[in-house]
Structures are given as C-alpha cells and as structure tokens.
Design a protein around this motif. Structure first.
Motif, PDB file in Angstrom:
ATOM      1  N   ARG A 207      35.931  48.447  46.188  1.00  0.00           N
ATOM      2  CA  ARG A 207      37.180  47.701  46.069  1.00  0.00           C
ATOM      3  C   ARG A 207      36.877  46.223  45.913  1.00  0.00           C
ATOM      4  O   ARG A 207      35.743  45.771  46.157  1.00  0.00           O
ATOM      5  N   CYS A 208      37.877  45.480  45.517  1.00  0.00           N
ATOM      6  CA  CYS A 208      37.703  44.054  45.238  1.00  0.00           C
ATOM      7  C   CYS A 208      38.961  43.308  45.671  1.00  0.00           C
ATOM      8  O   CYS A 208      40.085  43.784  45.444  1.00  0.00           O
ATOM      9  N   TYR A 209      38.763  42.143  46.276  1.00  0.00           N
ATOM     10  CA  TYR A 209      39.866  41.248  46.635  1.00  0.00           C
ATOM     11  C   TYR A 209      39.602  39.894  45.989  1.00  0.00           C
ATOM     12  O   TYR A 209      38.672  39.174  46.367  1.00  0.00           O
ATOM     13  N   ALA A 210      40.427  39.577  44.997  1.00  0.00           N
ATOM     14  CA  ALA A 210      40.315  38.314  44.260  1.00  0.00           C
ATOM     15  C   ALA A 210      41.391  37.364  44.781  1.00  0.00           C
ATOM     16  O   ALA A 210      42.583  37.600  44.558  1.00  0.00           O
ATOM     17  N   ILE A 211      40.990  36.307  45.464  1.00  0.00           N
ATOM     18  CA  ILE A 211      41.916  35.363  46.068  1.00  0.00           C
ATOM     19  C   ILE A 211      42.138  34.205  45.096  1.00  0.00           C
ATOM     20  O   ILE A 211      41.194  33.513  44.731  1.00  0.00           O
ATOM     21  N   ALA A 212      43.367  34.010  44.675  1.00  0.00           N
ATOM     22  CA  ALA A 212      43.724  32.953  43.721  1.00  0.00           C
ATOM     23  C   ALA A 212      42.824  33.001  42.495  1.00  0.00           C
ATOM     24  O   ALA A 212      42.123  32.040  42.173  1.00  0.00           O
ATOM     25  N   PRO A 213      42.819  34.118  41.757  1.00  0.00           N
ATOM     26  CA  PRO A 213      41.869  34.283  40.659  1.00  0.00           C
ATOM     27  C   PRO A 213      42.285  33.550  39.398  1.00  0.00           C
ATOM     28  O   PRO A 213      43.469  33.262  39.182  1.00  0.00           O
ATOM     29  N   ALA A 214      41.301  33.265  38.572  1.00  0.00           N
ATOM     30  CA  ALA A 214      41.568  32.801  37.213  1.00  0.00           C
ATOM     31  C   ALA A 214      41.933  34.010  36.346  1.00  0.00           C
ATOM     32  O   ALA A 214      41.620  35.159  36.681  1.00  0.00           O
ATOM     33  N   ARG A 215      42.602  33.750  35.246  1.00  0.00           N
ATOM     34  CA  ARG A 215      42.932  34.828  34.308  1.00  0.00           C
ATOM     35  C   ARG A 215      41.636  35.197  33.579  1.00  0.00           C
ATOM     36  O   ARG A 215      41.113  34.408  32.800  1.00  0.00           O
ATOM     37  N   CYS A 216      41.150  36.410  33.828  1.00  0.00           N
ATOM     38  CA  CYS A 216      39.795  36.729  33.397  1.00  0.00           C
ATOM     39  C   CYS A 216      39.690  38.013  32.588  1.00  0.00           C
ATOM     40  O   CYS A 216      38.584  38.342  32.127  1.00  0.00           O
ATOM     41  N   MET A 217      40.775  38.775  32.396  1.00  0.00           N
ATOM     42  CA  MET A 217      40.659  40.013  31.630  1.00  0.00           C
ATOM     43  C   MET A 217      41.964  40.302  30.907  1.00  0.00           C
ATOM     44  O   MET A 217      43.030  39.821  31.312  1.00  0.00           O
TER      45      MET A 217
END
Length: 460
Positions: A207-217
């Motif tokens: 699993r993955c938790y992206a905190i305040a991510p950039a638009r990446c996909m």
C-alpha cells in the motif's frame, strides 16, 4: 457607426464575463470538490497521522535528540529505524528516506521526505518532465519522479525482500510528502509490477500513502491503482491542483499569487471533457482523502472532517484562490489536522460503544464498499471514454474479492452516490435507536421505547 456602437456592448459583455468568473472563484472553496464524497472512518484513516509523523522524522539528524518533533513526539522507536539514506548517499537521484520496522502495526515502512528548497537536486527531479514524455503501464507518468522511484527500488528491493522473508505477515507501506509523495506513488507501481523481486509478496500486502502529492500520473493509472495508493490533501493545498509546468511555478515564487490567478483563469476556460480526453494530463494518484477544516465566509478553523472517494471527473481540477493554498501543503499542518480528525472519529466511536462483533462487521463492510467503489470508478472511466481505461480487476488492497464473483460487468455510468442509496452505516443505525443521557451513557430513545410498548399492546 454600427461598429462604434457595438464596442461598448462588447466591453460590457467582457466585463460581465470577468465579473462572473471572479465571483465564482471567490465563492468557490475546496469543500465544494468533495461535498458529495463519503466520510472516512477511523479504521481506514488511522495510519495517516502516524505516517505523517514518520515522514517528519526523516528531517531529523538524530532521532534520540529530535529538534522538529510535533507535540507528543514522533511515536516511533529510533532503534527500529534500520536504514537511513541522506543526500550524501542518494547523490541527487532521490530525496532522503528511511526504512522503519513498525512492530506495533506489523508494517515495514519506507518513508521519503518532501522537497528541500535548498537542494538543486530536488528541483532537478521535480522539474524533469514534459507533457507526454514518459509512458508506463499503459499511461503517462512524471518522468523525473519515475526515475527517482526506479533508483530507490533498484537500491532497496533486495533489502526489502529480506525483511519480508523475515516478517512474512507484515505489510509493506510506502509513504511520502510532496516530492516524496510523487516518488512513492510511482514506486508502489513499480513494486506491484516487480513483486517477484520482493519475494512474490501478495498485492494486498502493498500500500502507499501519498501526502499532498504532485500530479504524477494520467487519469487511467490514477483510477486503476486506487486500491493501493491513498492520497491525502488538506483543504486548499495548491500542489495536487497544479496542472501547469512545475518549473513555471518555482520560477515565479516571487509572484506566485499572480501565476495562480492566471492558472485559475486557464483552468476555468478549459472544458472538462477536453481535460478528461487528454491522455497526457497528469492527476493526483489513487483514492483521495480530503481534510476539510474551513467553511466559506467563516473565520477560523472548524473541527476537521475527512471525506474520501475514488473520483474520475472532478478530481481536484481547479485551483482555489485562498491565502492558505501554500500553508495547507505543509506536512506539519497536515499531521496536526489529520490527528484532530482521527481523534474526533475515535471519540465518536467511543461514545457509541460499538460492540466488538459489530466493529468487525463494520470493517468487513468498509472493505466491501471500498471494493465496490473502486470497481464503480473503473466502470465510470470506461463509460466516460477515458483513454486507456480498463475493466475492474479481481483483486483489491483491503480484501480479495469473494470467490466466484465475476469482474466483468456492464459498463455504465456508475458513481459514488449510487452506493450511498443502499449503504446503511452502523453509526446511523445506532443514532436512530439510541441517545446519550446526562451521564454520557447510551440509552434507548424514548420515542423508540414508546413505539415498542404501543406495538406490544396491540391485538394480534
């Protein structure tokens, strides 16, 4: 003469259009984006503040003598940090990260810090991208973040495999903030594609938790990996909504409000259908958790509410004109507000005094609802003719699908409100039958008891 008379009319129409745009933007708040989403539960949101503190610990040079610890500390055992790599080791290929053995939660965590404004290597990673430059797994991804994720995976896959063989029942969690969030979002995709290098770990253990991510996909990947990637956004955070080239943002830091206004104008004038049909357009990844703590035309902060969904359209598409657009990106504020939101959820559960059996049933229901919502998002992506959108698979992050259940369903426009019609939560059931008396104990509502006594006196 007619042309001269028409100029004031055109000017008036132009002014009215600008006034309408400004009015809508001034009234538009981040809460509007998630107002139709469902509420998150304490069980699914519990890892977020804990992982935020773990990401914050990456900034420390000595965890035994912390400098930037939040109130209450990091809540981790420094002796269980089994790997640490700083800028001297990564040599600009990726931001610093740590691997932590969380025995209390049976979890192996790889945490990556956010952007360091004083490091040119971080800028090089973030700005290394052009529209439609890199393809991955049937979609488009951020080129610089993908390179950083590939470097981290190549460096640590053997070490992670040894840990997973030593602790086979543990989950593998990737967590990051800002720049690190984009790296871990692509890193978990690489890990899923190369599970053989991790000892053939089951997909549901990753699993993955992206905190305040950039638009990446691209959108098809953001929806397809929503059963693994969880993105957390605080209210008006600008980065998950930034669609322009990031190099333009950081080149314009001295006049960032001006740039944000221009981006708002551009996004408002762009048709949503055109945005959805562009396969190169990047989005915030996975399932979204939106922490809302402010209300329009109100002063101050309110008790935070966490909403969650797997949206296809309306996925943080518009920037919010807010003085908190940059402060809401700070990991310190996200950790603080996420902990407040979790405390409110836990307090509500404590007051309701949910029995253990019903609590287990609620967790099973939550897993089933997430699975159904995930399939609905995939079907909606196909119905909206999203490029490279695929049908629902037969696996999930929370639980495997029931045996014998077919993954092929008719493709139609299915959205989250569809499930709200048949969804009956345990909380609403308890609220209908019980109330809290002056001593704080749960008792039957008087209206319910009267109805039951009346019905018992009626003749058969």
């Amino acid at each position: 003469m007619s042309i001269i008379c028409g100029c004031p009319i055109l000017e008036g129409v132009y002014c009215l259009a600008c006034a309408r745009w400004l009015w809508k933007k001034c009234l538009y708040t981040a809460g509007n984006e998630s107002e139709h989403w469902g509420l998150a539960t304490a069980e699914e949101f519990e890892p977020v503040p804990r992982l935020c503190r773990l990401i914050l610990s990456v900034y420390e040079d000595d965890l035994h003598n912390p400098i930037w610890a939040p109130p209450g500390g990091y809540g981790i055992d420094p002796d269980n940090v089994i790997l640490r790599k700083d800028y001297e080791v990564t040599q600009g290929h990726a931001p610093p990260y740590r691997i932590y053995l969380d025995h209390a939660n049976a979890d192996i965590v790889l945490a990556i810090r956010g952007l360091n404004l004083a490091k040119e290597s971080d800028y090089a990673v973030l700005l290394d991208n052009k529209l439609g430059q890199t393809k991955f797994d049937g979609g488009y991804v951020h080129n610089g973040l993908l390179k950083a994720a590939e470097w981290v995976f190549d460096e640590e896959c053997e070490f992670l495999r040894e840990l997973l063989e030593r602790y086979p029942s543990y989950t593998l969690t990737f967590a990051g903030h800002s720049l690190g969030a984009g790296v871990v979002a692509l890193l978990v995709m690489i890990a899923v594609q190369n599970r053989s290098k991790l000892g053939n770990i089951e997909r549901k253990q990753i699993r993955c938790y992206a905190i305040a991510p950039a638009r990446c996909m691209s959108l098809n990947l953001a929806v397809r990996y929503a059963n693994i990637i969880n993105s957390v956004v605080l209210q008006d955070d600008f980065l998950p909504r930034t669609t322009t080239a990031l190099k333009d943002v950081f080149k314009s830091l001295l006049c960032l409000p001006c740039l944000l206004c221009l981006m708002c104008l551009k996004d408002t004038c762009t048709l949503e259908e055109k945005m959805l049909k562009d396969p190169r357009r990047l989005y915030a990844p996975g399932r979204l958790y939106h922490i809302v703590e402010r209300k329009p035309c109100r002063i101050g902060r309110f008790p935070p509410v966490v909403r969650t969904a797997v949206p296809v359209d309306g996925r943080f598409e518009h920037l919010v004109l807010s003085c908190n657009a940059t402060s809401d990106h700070a990991i310190i504020w996200i950790e603080r507000e996420s902990q407040k939101a979790l405390d409110i959820m836990l307090e509500k559960d404590r007051i309701m005094q949910i029995p253990t059996m019903q609590n287990m049933e609620r967790q099973e229901t939550l897993a089933r609802e997430h699975s159904e919502e995930y399939k609905a998002a995939l079907q909606r992506a196909v119905a909206l003719d999203i490029p490279q959108a695929s049908s629902p698979p037969s696996y999930g992050t929370f639980h495997e699908m029931e045996e014998g259940e077919t993954s092929s369903q008719s493709t139609g426009e299915v959205s989250t409100p569809f499930f709200k019609k048949w969804k009956e939560s345990w909380d609403s059931f308890v609220e209908r039958l019980f109330e809290v008396d002056e001593s704080g104990q749960m008792v039957f509502k008087r209206s319910s008891s009267k109805k039951s006594s009346t019905s018992s006196t009626l003749p058969p």
